[in-house]
Design an enzyme around this catalytic site. Structure first.
Site, short mmCIF file in Angstrom:
data_model
loop_
_atom_site.label_atom_id
_atom_site.label_comp_id
_atom_site.label_asym_id
_atom_site.label_seq_id
_atom_site.Cartn_x
_atom_site.Cartn_y
_atom_site.Cartn_z
CB VAL A 74 21.93 -31.82 -34.27
CG1 VAL A 74 22.85 -30.99 -33.40
CG2 VAL A 74 22.57 -32.14 -35.62
CB SER A 157 26.26 -23.82 -47.90
OG SER A 157 27.23 -24.08 -48.90
CE1 TYR A 170 27.10 -29.09 -46.67
CE2 TYR A 170 27.37 -27.61 -48.55
CZ TYR A 170 27.53 -27.88 -47.20
OH TYR A 170 28.12 -26.95 -46.38
CB ALA A 172 18.52 -31.16 -51.08
CB SER A 173 20.81 -30.40 -46.40
OG SER A 173 22.15 -30.04 -46.71
CE LYS A 174 24.98 -26.63 -44.75
NZ LYS A 174 25.00 -26.21 -43.33
#
Length: 266
Positions: A74, A157, A170, A172-174
């Protein structure tokens, strides 16, 4: 410890009958459970992942369902465009997209590598956007064709809603997925596409295993913030919520971030 001993599988009502569904991260965990759940409820499914999606599709076929499995990274926007278009062509359109592909790990932030930070953000946030971006024209077209809103369900999350130790990339991304979901929901509100996200807590999947090794010098007291006395959730429990949101039962939902975390964020 939870007192729950035996958990019965959710009943099947064919709420997804006739839906054309794309599921990322479908090779294992929540993605696989979601692909299976939609298929059991009557959907036609294209399952994609780095690996394992073809096995998921074969399992669905063995149960009498209709599924195609395709390999996809992705983070590769060009490949995403190609696979999304292929999925839409195979299904004759797209009604639902479930963005579930994700990765993560623990690391002291002063020791995290730029490469790992970039990789986590690229899979969890960029990948979610790429799939949604190339699916939107198909979802809008299908909404005009069917009179029913297209649906995107993202995977956020609890770490996208609060700080968590050793998880800067993690979180930051979520956190990005949370506000990406809200931005898209607002942009397409009333235009034929609903966009929501689920924010799981601990779930019995491979990604949880990625968070089992604490970094050197970790203070175990910090674990209290991200733990719950309840059992971990099972992937199919999350799959039930993906289905609910995408079904007509979730018709009035857009821009929602649905927390399923055993009380971590209470």
């Amino acid at each position: 410890m939870s007192s729950r001993k035996i958990r019965k599988p959710a009943p099947t009502y064919k709420r997804a009958k006739g839906l054309r569904v794309l599921v990322t991260g479908a090779g294992s965990g929540i993605g696989k459970a979601t692909a299976l759940r939609f298929a059991r409820e009557g959907a036609r499914v294209v399952a994609v992942d780095l690996k394992g999606a073809k096995d998921t599709a074969s399992e669905i076929g063995g149960l009498g369902g209709d599924a195609l499995g395709l390999d996809l990274d992705v983070t590769d926007a060009t490949a995403v465009e190609k696979i999304v278009n292929k999925a839409a062509k195979h299904l004759g359109g797209l009604d639902v997209v479930c963005n579930i592909a994700g990765i993560g790990h623990f690391a002291n932030s002063h020791e995290e590598t730029p490469e790992w930070f970039d990789r986590i953000v690229s899979v969890n946030l960029n990948g979610t956007f790429y799939v949604t971006r190339f699916a939107l024209p198909h979802l809008l077209a299908s909404a005009k064709e069917t009179g029913r809103d297209g649906v995107v369900v993202n995977t956020a999350s609890t770490s996208g809603l609060m700080g968590a130790p050793w998880s800067a990339a993690y979180c930051a991304s979520k956190g990005g997925v949370v506000n990406l979901t809200r931005a898209l929901a607002y942009e397409y509100r009333g235009k034929g596409v609903r966009v929501n996200a689920i924010a799981p807590g601990g779930t019995n999947t491979n990604i949880v295993n990625s968070f089992m090794n604490l970094p050197d010098g970790a203070d175990y007291k910090l674990m209290a913030k991200i733990m719950t006395p309840m059992d971990q959730a099972e992937p199919d429990e999350m799959a039930n919520m993906f289905l609910f949101i995408a079904s007509e039962e979730g018709r009035y939902m857009t821009g929602s971030i649905v927390v399923m975390d055993g009380g971590i964020t209470c």
